[in-house]
Design a protein around this motif. Structure first.
Motif, short mmCIF file in Angstrom:
data_model
loop_
_atom_site.label_atom_id
_atom_site.label_comp_id
_atom_site.label_asym_id
_atom_site.label_seq_id
_atom_site.Cartn_x
_atom_site.Cartn_y
_atom_site.Cartn_z
N ASP A 54 0.84 -1.20 0.00
CA ASP A 54 0.00 0.00 0.00
C ASP A 54 0.88 1.25 0.00
OD1 ASP A 54 -2.26 -1.49 0.01
OD2 ASP A 54 -2.52 -1.42 2.19
N VAL A 55 0.32 2.30 -0.50
CA VAL A 55 1.00 3.60 -0.49
C VAL A 55 0.13 4.57 0.32
CG1 VAL A 55 1.90 5.47 -1.90
CG2 VAL A 55 1.91 3.13 -2.78
N ALA A 56 0.74 5.17 1.31
CA ALA A 56 -0.03 6.07 2.17
C ALA A 56 -0.16 7.45 1.54
CB ALA A 56 0.65 6.19 3.53
N ALA A 57 -1.37 7.96 1.58
CA ALA A 57 -1.60 9.35 1.14
C ALA A 57 -1.03 10.29 2.20
CB ALA A 57 -3.09 9.59 0.95
N MET B 1 -0.09 -4.76 -1.56
CA MET B 1 -1.38 -4.30 -1.11
C MET B 1 -2.40 -5.41 -1.21
SD MET B 1 -3.00 -1.97 -4.19
CE MET B 1 -4.57 -1.73 -3.39
N TYR B 33 -5.91 5.85 -3.32
CA TYR B 33 -4.60 6.51 -3.42
C TYR B 33 -3.52 5.52 -3.85
CZ TYR B 33 -0.89 9.81 -2.58
OH TYR B 33 0.18 10.64 -2.76
N THR B 34 -3.58 4.31 -3.30
CA THR B 34 -2.58 3.31 -3.67
C THR B 34 -2.65 3.00 -5.17
OG1 THR B 34 -2.52 2.29 -1.48
CG2 THR B 34 -1.83 0.92 -3.33
N ARG B 38 0.23 3.82 -7.89
CA ARG B 38 0.82 2.77 -8.74
C ARG B 38 0.70 3.15 -10.21
NH1 ARG B 38 4.17 1.43 -5.40
NH2 ARG B 38 3.53 0.16 -3.63
#
Lengths: 262, 178
Positions: A54-57, B1, B33-34, B38
């Motif tokens: 996951d990528v955090a905002a 994820m 957002y993920t 990406r």
């Protein structure tokens, strides 16, 4: 062999080949070392892609979007009611407008004035045994008109009309003759344009406040916070399915939408 | 994820209610957002794309059918991304190798890079460098776990095109990472 561009490789890895393709591909694999190499390489890339996390905002990013959207809805409601208020105030005001003078709008005082008068509204919301909220008194959920609670001219020349909204909240419109003094704007006010005029929005004591100047008159709108009302009631009814009654919730949303310019 | 395609048990929830716009923003913002990151590989662009997605969600929430929120959001995000790349098509693409910050560490093996902990960024940089339509298909397949059929539906292209895009995307990544 079809080599690097053989998309059967990906189809094979993803289990997306037909039976015929699969059979043929397996045969080709057994006979073609280069194809097997390609398969290994693509499999490695595929495997690495699937480990991406996951990528955090940025902190508070979505909260800011939600809050901005709420603010736009509230401002839309305030702006719509301002037109009605201005028209009604003309009827309320029988005396000529005074010569414009510069002044600093007493926002806190106006909000306190609004809040004191709004306190009585709490008795107009009643919860029944099923935890459903009902509005008592003259408010009518089936129509869209605002109810004028009172309209007065105070000793300093300020006209004040207070409306009851059908979601149980109140909205005050103050009109004061004069123009805004330079540098009056509070630090937390956000500037915006309203029909070609400058306006500022801010919050005070849980109320939404809009200040606008037009034609040597200063309008200050003070509205009970719709979201605070909802949050409070939900908080008080943590186990109630649905929380607020559908009627109240829907009516509140219709009021918001009706007076939105968006 | 968390992969959300049909291969995942989290794909659908028949009991799901239609959420409000605010609930989508609050509960699925991180997911949006993920996916946005990406696809764009860039935080400012991911923020712009996320806002665009929420705008589309607000307009389209009435048409949403409960049971596939993440799939619905994936489709919106990917299509919003592809729309934005089409709009920006007249702007010249920045060649991958011309930007020193984006040059891959070609002499580092995957295992070593994994141990070093820096592979994800390099992988993301590589992902950012492949064609947008390949990238969209690869993200939908490998990051989100959608089947070819689902991707074809999301992107409104034939399944054969999906397979080709995924494979060409992976092939480009392999070349960039090798």
């Amino acid at each position: 062999m079809r080599g690097r561009d053989d998309d059967r490789i990906s189809g094979y890895l993803d289990g997306e080949l037909s039976e015929v393709e699969l059979s043929q591909f397996k045969n080709d694999l057994s006979e073609d070392a280069a194809l097997r190499d390609q398969l290994d390489q693509i499999a490695a890339v595929r495997g690495r892609l699937r480990t991406m996390g996951d990528v955090a905002a940025p902190f508070g990013f979505f909260e800011r979007i939600v809050n901005r959207e709420r603010r736009h809805r509230r401002v839309g409601a305030l702006m719509g009611v301002a037109a009605i208020a201005a028209a009604l105030l003309v009827l309320v005001s029988a005396t000529p407008v005074a010569e414009p003078i510069e002044f600093v709008v007493g926002i806190d005082q106006l909000v306190a004035q609004h809040a004191t008068a709004s306190a009585d509204m709490s008795s107009m919301i009643e919860l029944d045994d099923d935890h459903k909220a009902h509005i008592l008194g003259e408010a009518d959920l089936s129509t869209m008109d605002l109810t004028v609670r009172h309209a007065v001219r105070t000793s300093d020349g300020t006209d004040w009309v207070q409306y009851g909204r059908k979601d149980g909240t109140m909205l005050s419109v103050f009109r004061q003759p004069g123009t805004l003094a330079a540098g009056w704007m509070p630090d937390d006010a956000e500037a915006m344009e309203m029909g070609g005029d400058d306006a500022w929005i801010m919050q005070r004591l849980g109320r939404d406040v809009l200040v606008a100047e037009h034609d040597s008159m200063v309008f200050t709108l003070v509205a009970d916070d719709y979201d605070d009302l909802m949050d409070t009631m939900h908080h008080e009814l943590p186990d109630a399915s649905g929380g607020l009654s559908d009627d109240l919730s829907n009516a509140a949303m219709v009021v918001i939408d009706l007076f939105s310019f968006s | 994820m968390k992969r959300v395609g049909s291969s995942s048990s989290s794909h659908s929830d028949p009991a799901e209610q239609v959420p409000t716009w605010e609930e989508v923003a609050r509960d699925y913002g991180g997911f949006i957002y993920t996916v946005a990151y990406r696809l764009t590989g860039d935080h400012p662009q991911a923020q712009d794309l996320s806002q665009e997605v929420l705008l589309r969600v607000r307009k389209g929430l009435e048409t949403y059918l409960p049971g596939s929120m993440t799939g619905w959001l994936s489709r919106i995000t990917t299509n919003a991304f592809l729309d934005s790349t089409r709009r920006a098509k007249r702007r010249p693409e920045e060649p991958f190798a011309d930007n020193p910050e984006r040059v891959l560490a070609g002499d580092v093996g995957a295992d070593e890079a994994l141990e070093r902990g820096d592979l994800p960024e390099h992988l993301q940089e590589a992902l950012r460098s492949i064609r947008p339509d390949f990238r969209g298909a690869v993200v939908l397949c490998d990051v989100l776990g959608f089947s070819y059929e689902e991707i074809a539906r999301h992107l409104d292209v034939p399944i054969g095109t999906v397979r080709s895009r995924i494979h060409r995307g992976r092939s480009e990544l392999r070349d960039l990472l090798s």
